[in-house]
Design an enzyme around this catalytic site. Sequence first.
Site, PDB file in Angstrom:
ATOM      1  CD  GLU A 113      -2.301   8.152  -0.450  1.00  0.00           C
ATOM      2  OE1 GLU A 113      -2.082   9.360  -0.449  1.00  0.00           O
ATOM      3  OE2 GLU A 113      -3.442   7.661  -0.449  1.00  0.00           O
ATOM      4  CB  CYS A 173      -7.829   6.481  -2.954  1.00  0.00           C
ATOM      5  SG  CYS A 173      -8.371   7.066  -4.517  1.00  0.00           S
TER       6      CYS A 173
END
Length: 349
Positions: free
Chosen positions: A91, A340
């Site tokens: 990501e 995250c």
Amino acid sequence: MPTPIKSLSFAAIYELCEQLGQPKYRADQLIQWLFVKQASSYDEMTNLPKAFREALAKDYPLIPAKLIDKQISNDGTRKYCFELADGARVESVGIPVFKEGSDGDLRSLTVCFSTQVGCPMACAFCATGTEGLTRDLSSGEMVDQVAFIQDDFNARVSHVVSMGQGEPFLNYDATIEALDLLNSKKGFGIGARHITVSTCGIIPGIERLAEDPHQYTLAVSLHSAEQVIRDMLMPRCSAQTLPQLKQALQFYQEKTGRRVSFEYLMINGVNDTDAALESLIEFSRGIMCHVNLIPLNDVDHSAFKPSSKDMITHWKNVLTRVGIETTIRNSRGSDIDGACGQLKNKLLS
Ligand code: SF4
């Protein structure tokens, strides 16, 4: 078994070119095509000899990262999930800051990129920490995240920070290779002062960065200056105690003369007590630092909840009063799985 070219470090690409009988400048050209110009096939690399390109294509296929998902927040933050050549997923986040009163003109664009697939550090508040480490990213796989986001915003990336998934100092060489290309005039030309390496406090990495000639900015995810609480929140950091961390940071400052940022996630009832505040003040004494107070993202099913706004403001006021520069950082993209590991974990579940 063919090796995807983008999984190689830049050092390995130089070696490979040498093995294939090519001079060093050819490796420079190849790296330019792969990571700066973002070529999608060897056919585009028309200034490289055809036989060289064919040799590369045979054993080192060029497989660009695939965008798997993109989410756009109400505040303009964009979060991306990419699939790499081996199917691993990472990501990254693009964080725009708009000029006041403008109709979407950018003042800055920051990219928060990942340095590993997963993370071995197992921080208790982190979605990535629950999955463990799959593998390190190569330098090029880090640069590709920045290049993709630059294209997607159609705007120059002004700042980068290694605050995505992974601990950069456990993948030190690749991270620095990536930052050097992002910094280089022949690469992305991002000023060293706009490049931040974020660590949970890996001491050998801090000591190495102190000696790095580029002087990238150092951010330390502190999250508590009380040993017991920090060990609970960041169990894999416990071998490196707070006094040892402080010593390493003082060494970094002696060497670089640069200020350190402390990232401090504010977690209700865990690290936002009066004793925690006193400990942070004590830890900061003797270190030139800037504290960023960050309200924890409210993640589904997490036992940890953000501190109240009043508490965070109280902390800022006290820290400022004792002379510690402090900012309350707005959580960006909190409406789009901003923490995250959240986006990737959702896609995998
Ligand atoms: S917070 Fe950072 S260092 Fe800790 S587990 Fe998550 S990605 Fe790893």
